[in-house]
Design an enzyme around this catalytic site. Sequence first.
Site, PDB file in Angstrom:
ATOM      1  N   THR A  34      17.852 -12.138 -32.162  1.00 16.13           N
ATOM      2  CA  THR A  34      17.201 -11.193 -31.383  1.00 16.13           C
ATOM      3  C   THR A  34      15.667 -11.563 -31.109  1.00 16.13           C
ATOM      4  O   THR A  34      15.547 -12.672 -31.374  1.00 16.13           O
ATOM      5  CB  THR A  34      17.281  -9.646 -32.213  1.00 16.13           C
ATOM      6  OG1 THR A  34      17.072  -8.750 -31.219  1.00 16.13           O
ATOM      7  CG2 THR A  34      16.288  -9.600 -33.275  1.00 16.13           C
ATOM      8  N   ASN A  35      14.829 -10.734 -30.725  1.00 13.76           N
ATOM      9  CA  ASN A  35      13.403 -11.085 -30.428  1.00 13.76           C
ATOM     10  C   ASN A  35      12.586  -9.848 -30.704  1.00 13.76           C
ATOM     11  O   ASN A  35      12.871  -8.796 -31.159  1.00 13.76           O
ATOM     12  CB  ASN A  35      13.346 -11.627 -28.934  1.00 13.76           C
ATOM     13  CG  ASN A  35      13.924 -10.436 -27.915  1.00 13.76           C
ATOM     14  OD1 ASN A  35      13.252  -9.454 -27.866  1.00 13.76           O
ATOM     15  ND2 ASN A  35      14.904 -10.787 -27.144  1.00 13.76           N
ATOM     16  N   ARG A  36      11.312 -10.051 -30.308  1.00 18.32           N
ATOM     17  CA  ARG A  36      10.162  -9.058 -30.999  1.00 18.32           C
ATOM     18  C   ARG A  36       9.950  -7.801 -29.795  1.00 18.32           C
ATOM     19  O   ARG A  36       9.134  -7.009 -30.178  1.00 18.32           O
ATOM     20  CB  ARG A  36       8.971  -9.629 -31.205  1.00 18.32           C
ATOM     21  CG  ARG A  36       8.944 -10.743 -32.512  1.00 18.32           C
ATOM     22  CD  ARG A  36       7.717 -11.420 -32.542  1.00 18.32           C
ATOM     23  NE  ARG A  36       6.618 -10.455 -32.680  1.00 18.32           N
ATOM     24  CZ  ARG A  36       5.198 -10.577 -32.766  1.00 18.32           C
ATOM     25  NH1 ARG A  36       4.911 -12.099 -32.437  1.00 18.32           N
ATOM     26  NH2 ARG A  36       4.286  -9.853 -32.582  1.00 18.32           N
ATOM     27  N   SER A  37      11.130  -7.874 -28.870  1.00 18.14           N
ATOM     28  CA  SER A  37      10.561  -6.839 -27.759  1.00 18.14           C
ATOM     29  C   SER A  37      10.965  -5.414 -28.633  1.00 18.14           C
ATOM     30  O   SER A  37      11.929  -5.083 -29.224  1.00 18.14           O
ATOM     31  CB  SER A  37      11.654  -6.905 -26.851  1.00 18.14           C
ATOM     32  OG  SER A  37      11.535  -5.487 -26.031  1.00 18.14           O
ATOM     33  N   ALA A 101      13.949  -7.820 -22.790  1.00 17.71           N
ATOM     34  CA  ALA A 101      13.816  -9.191 -23.179  1.00 17.71           C
ATOM     35  C   ALA A 101      15.229  -9.728 -23.572  1.00 17.71           C
ATOM     36  O   ALA A 101      15.794  -9.560 -24.800  1.00 17.71           O
ATOM     37  CB  ALA A 101      12.915  -9.264 -24.441  1.00 17.71           C
TER      38      ALA A 101
END
Length: 232
Positions: A34-37, A101
């Site tokens: 995943t990512n930091r959004s 994102a």
Amino acid sequence: MACLSPQTDHIGRVKVLITAGPTREPIDPVRFLTNRSSGKMGYALASAFAHEGYSVLLVSGPTDLDVPEHVDFVSVQTAAEMHDVVSRYIGRMDIAVFAAAVADYTPARVEPQKIKKSGETFSLELIRTVDILGSARESLGFGGTLVGFAAETENLEFNARDKLTRKQCDLVVANDVSKPGLGFESDQNEILLVYPEHSEALPAASKHELSHQLVAAIGRLHAERLSSPMPI
Ligand code: CTP
């Protein structure tokens, strides 16, 4: 994936679809990419559009946020699920705003059992996800007002303008995620609005305040597009 009861707008409101949050790409039953959004910008936008009287469909990856009032909501996990939902609904929308994102790559295989550690190194094969925004115009045939986001760490305006052209957007909302205290996970943001013919900087403000400025800007853009239709 949550279910959405079919919604048609009987009272003539302008219909906007918003994607928000990160996606989660599973590796095995206990792990994902995943990512930091945080989803804050997309949710603030959904809330601001609803407040201004738009009919809003929010398609979101996993976040800790409450669904804004008066907003239709579909929850998704993966980029592929987000693409499926967007494909299903975008045809009935006037405006589409892609604030999510989305993971650019996903594991080539989802292992059915938890992967056990073995050697000193571990490689994961990743494959490209579908570019949802990039497929809006041609493959999904969307003719409405199309707004993308660009989170960059360098060459903000150049990279955003490149996305505007490649993905055939009417506007790209660009922000520099390398600036401390702004962007990802923060309540503050500073954005550059990149249009085909010019750019406009909006100074640092809360995501709440910026979302209202963005709704006004997107509303103006949509009205301009309606008054000067593209040649067929
Ligand atoms: N986006 C999307 N689907 C994807 C990837 C991105 O819809 N699979 C959308 C995002 O929601 C955002 C815009 O595309 O509106 C920009 O995303 P970004 O990942 O920065 O664009 P890329 O073209 O993938 O550029 P980069 O080379 O920076 O990864």
